[in-house]
Design a protein around this motif. Structure first.
Motif, PDB file in Angstrom:
ATOM      1  N   MET A 296     101.280  41.134  92.554  1.00 27.13           N
ATOM      2  CA  MET A 296     101.524  40.642  91.720  1.00 27.13           C
ATOM      3  C   MET A 296     102.187  41.882  90.244  1.00 27.13           C
ATOM      4  N   GLY A 297     101.291  43.015  91.012  1.00 32.30           N
ATOM      5  CA  GLY A 297     101.669  44.316  89.713  1.00 32.30           C
ATOM      6  C   GLY A 297     103.927  44.796  90.045  1.00 32.30           C
ATOM      7  N   TYR A 298     103.534  44.468  91.062  1.00 33.18           N
ATOM      8  CA  TYR A 298     104.872  44.734  91.995  1.00 33.18           C
ATOM      9  C   TYR A 298     105.672  43.779  91.683  1.00 33.18           C
ATOM     10  N   ALA A 299     105.475  42.799  91.723  1.00 32.14           N
ATOM     11  CA  ALA A 299     106.113  41.787  91.172  1.00 32.14           C
ATOM     12  C   ALA A 299     106.393  41.240  89.715  1.00 32.14           C
ATOM     13  N   SER A 300     105.692  42.156  88.735  1.00 30.68           N
ATOM     14  CA  SER A 300     106.587  41.762  87.786  1.00 30.68           C
ATOM     15  C   SER A 300     107.638  43.288  87.254  1.00 30.68           C
ATOM     16  N   ALA A 301     107.035  44.395  88.170  1.00 35.59           N
ATOM     17  CA  ALA A 301     108.029  45.898  87.995  1.00 35.59           C
ATOM     18  C   ALA A 301     109.727  44.726  88.920  1.00 35.59           C
ATOM     19  N   LEU A 302     109.337  44.038  90.259  1.00 38.76           N
ATOM     20  CA  LEU A 302     110.617  43.048  90.071  1.00 38.76           C
ATOM     21  C   LEU A 302     111.519  42.359  89.225  1.00 38.76           C
ATOM     22  N   ALA A 303     110.620  41.595  88.682  1.00 39.90           N
ATOM     23  CA  ALA A 303     111.393  40.755  87.006  1.00 39.90           C
ATOM     24  C   ALA A 303     111.749  41.638  86.173  1.00 39.90           C
ATOM     25  N   TRP A 304     110.707  43.150  86.184  1.00 40.60           N
ATOM     26  CA  TRP A 304     111.737  43.529  84.826  1.00 40.60           C
ATOM     27  C   TRP A 304     113.263  44.381  85.493  1.00 40.60           C
ATOM     28  N   LEU A 305     113.171  44.011  86.450  1.00 42.66           N
ATOM     29  CA  LEU A 305     114.557  44.450  86.726  1.00 42.66           C
ATOM     30  C   LEU A 305     115.440  43.472  86.776  1.00 42.66           C
ATOM     31  N   LEU A 306     115.262  42.807  86.852  1.00 40.83           N
ATOM     32  CA  LEU A 306     116.233  41.577  87.213  1.00 40.83           C
ATOM     33  C   LEU A 306     116.825  41.688  85.944  1.00 40.83           C
ATOM     34  N   PHE A 307     115.497  42.100  84.395  1.00 44.89           N
ATOM     35  CA  PHE A 307     115.928  41.532  82.975  1.00 44.89           C
ATOM     36  C   PHE A 307     117.331  42.444  82.897  1.00 44.89           C
ATOM     37  N   LEU A 308     116.418  43.237  82.996  1.00 41.84           N
ATOM     38  CA  LEU A 308     117.834  44.313  82.673  1.00 41.84           C
ATOM     39  C   LEU A 308     118.817  44.422  83.404  1.00 41.84           C
ATOM     40  N   VAL A 309     119.129  44.050  85.120  1.00 45.28           N
ATOM     41  CA  VAL A 309     120.644  44.149  85.855  1.00 45.28           C
ATOM     42  C   VAL A 309     120.916  42.432  85.010  1.00 45.28           C
ATOM     43  N   ILE A 310     120.413  41.967  83.893  1.00 49.04           N
ATOM     44  CA  ILE A 310     121.242  40.633  83.563  1.00 49.04           C
ATOM     45  C   ILE A 310     121.653  40.842  81.875  1.00 49.04           C
ATOM     46  N   LEU A 311     120.488  42.000  81.391  1.00 52.57           N
ATOM     47  CA  LEU A 311     121.274  42.550  80.611  1.00 52.57           C
ATOM     48  C   LEU A 311     122.181  43.209  80.529  1.00 52.57           C
ATOM     49  N   VAL A 312     122.545  44.303  81.615  1.00 55.52           N
ATOM     50  CA  VAL A 312     123.651  45.263  81.558  1.00 55.52           C
ATOM     51  C   VAL A 312     125.072  44.777  82.141  1.00 55.52           C
ATOM     52  N   ILE A 313     124.950  43.312  83.343  1.00 59.81           N
ATOM     53  CA  ILE A 313     126.112  41.844  83.339  1.00 59.81           C
ATOM     54  C   ILE A 313     126.160  41.810  82.180  1.00 59.81           C
ATOM     55  N   THR A 314     125.439  40.968  81.250  1.00 60.98           N
ATOM     56  CA  THR A 314     125.853  40.382  79.857  1.00 60.98           C
ATOM     57  C   THR A 314     126.834  41.344  79.222  1.00 60.98           C
ATOM     58  N   ILE A 315     125.816  42.486  78.251  1.00 57.59           N
ATOM     59  CA  ILE A 315     126.169  43.425  77.479  1.00 57.59           C
ATOM     60  C   ILE A 315     128.005  43.321  78.338  1.00 57.59           C
ATOM     61  N   ILE A 316     127.811  43.781  79.311  1.00 59.73           N
ATOM     62  CA  ILE A 316     129.820  44.445  79.956  1.00 59.73           C
ATOM     63  C   ILE A 316     130.864  42.633  79.763  1.00 59.73           C
ATOM     64  N   GLN A 317     129.725  42.018  80.028  1.00 60.39           N
ATOM     65  CA  GLN A 317     131.029  40.286  80.017  1.00 60.39           C
ATOM     66  C   GLN A 317     131.341  40.576  78.345  1.00 60.39           C
ATOM     67  N   ALA A 318     130.227  40.933  76.932  1.00 56.61           N
ATOM     68  CA  ALA A 318     130.221  40.832  75.727  1.00 56.61           C
ATOM     69  C   ALA A 318     131.232  41.647  75.475  1.00 56.61           C
ATOM     70  N   LYS A 319     131.098  43.372  76.486  1.00 51.10           N
ATOM     71  CA  LYS A 319     132.448  44.143  76.035  1.00 51.10           C
ATOM     72  C   LYS A 319     133.265  43.687  76.372  1.00 51.10           C
ATOM     73  N   VAL A 320     133.938  43.581  77.248  1.00 50.65           N
ATOM     74  CA  VAL A 320     135.205  42.674  78.114  1.00 50.65           C
ATOM     75  C   VAL A 320     135.982  41.311  77.473  1.00 50.65           C
TER      76      VAL A 320
END
Length: 332
Positions: A296-320
């Protein structure tokens, strides 16, 4: 007679003048402030169910997963703080890179295809007239189909030997590929299956297309513009805000895809490793770590990595998007 025609002198009541002068300054603002506060509390009362739901089911679990990502929590034994060990393991685990790459490829294939397909269906709805409501319902109904059923539908349609898709291709003399066993065709097959549920995007595009002013098309026609020119220079700019919204939503949904792939490749006893590796999406791997291996602890870290990936992609899309999205009243 003179007393009747003589005008009455104005009353010079200091108390009256004081009351009239102080009324707007003291009494009215106080009453207005009280009414304002009542409106604010009424508004909070109406949105309180959403606030409670957000805190309990979204913000609370997010904060809990952030705390658990720094532990070795497994829901069974005792929990210990491990610092950044889980996040360090993310960069050492080859399955993380593989699942993330599979997910990104799936999103790159699905998002533009789903948007284009939905836009074509929405434009066809504009041509059917009064029956648009019926077809709009027909297009939206597959959205209500459970994702597990869509995963089973994938196996039935794209089976390399007895699937309907290959039978149709064979009717035209085309030899269909092994959609479910060839790692090259697994993700394209899942992308085509996902088009089953583009009805919600179709409804959004249909509403946006109907709001485009007709006089713009008339002006373009007077200038000699054809259908393609009108679509490119009138339709697309007018619905660019809607296109951007669906781009964000479909990207996030594609990066979180899980049920169809898990049902087709990981939820059966006949799962084959060489095909399931191509369908190992990020959320599937997260689910395996959390509920199969109880990490569960490792899965939580996986979830936060996915959150950061989605956040970065969304910011890039908003800028473009600032260069391509047009809004009414925009002075650019």
């Amino acid at each position: 007679m003179q007393s009747v025609l003589t005008p009455k002198p104005p009353r010079s009541s200091k108390s009256g003048r004081t009351a009239r002068a102080q009324g707007p300054a003291t009494g009215t603002p106080k009453a207005a402030g009280s009414a304002r506060r009542r409106e604010i509390w009424a508004a909070y009362g109406f949105i309180s169910p959403w606030i409670v739901g957000f805190v309990v089911f979204t913000a609370g679990p997010m904060l809990a997963s952030l705390v658990l990502s720094f532990t070795d929590y497994d829901a069974i034994g005792s929990t210990h703080n491990v610092g950044f060990a889980n996040y360090q393991q993310l960069f050492e685990d080859p399955q993380v890179a593989k699942s993330l790459m599979n997910t990104l490829i799936f999103a790159v294939l699905r998002v533009p295809l789903a948007m284009a397909f939905a836009l074509v269906l929405a434009m066809l709805l504009l041509k059917v007239g009064r029956t648009a409501g019926l077809f709009r319902t027909v297009f939206y109904l597959p959205v209500m189909t459970p994702p597990v059923a869509v995963g089973i539908l994938f196996l039935l349609l794209f089976n390399g030997n007895v699937g309907l898709i290959n039978h149709v291709l064979g009717f035209f003399g085309i030899e269909g590929p092994s959609w479910t066993t060839d790692s090259f065709w697994v993700k394209p097959g899942l992308v085509l299956t996902s088009l089953w549920s583009v009805g919600s995007t179709v409804v959004i595009y249909f509403a946006a297309l109907r709001s485009v002013p007709k006089d713009l098309y008339e002006a373009a026609e007077l200038d000699g513009a054809g259908r393609w020119t009108s679509f490119r220079h009138v339709t697309l700019p007018q619905i660019s805000g809607t296109l951007f919204f669906t781009l964000i939503v479909n990207t996030i949904a594609s990066l979180q895809t899980f049920t169809e792939a898990y049902t087709a490749f990981f939820g059966t006893a006949t799962t084959q490793s060489y095909s399931s590796d191509a369908a190992l999406f990020y959320v599937v791997y997260l689910f395996q770590q959390a509920f199969q291996y109880m990490h569960m602890g490792y899965a939580s870290a996986l979830a936060w990595l996915l959150f950061l990936v989605i956040l970065v992609i969304t910011i890039i899309q908003a800028k473009v998007s600032k260069r391509f999205v047009y809004y009414e009243g925009d002075q650019r």
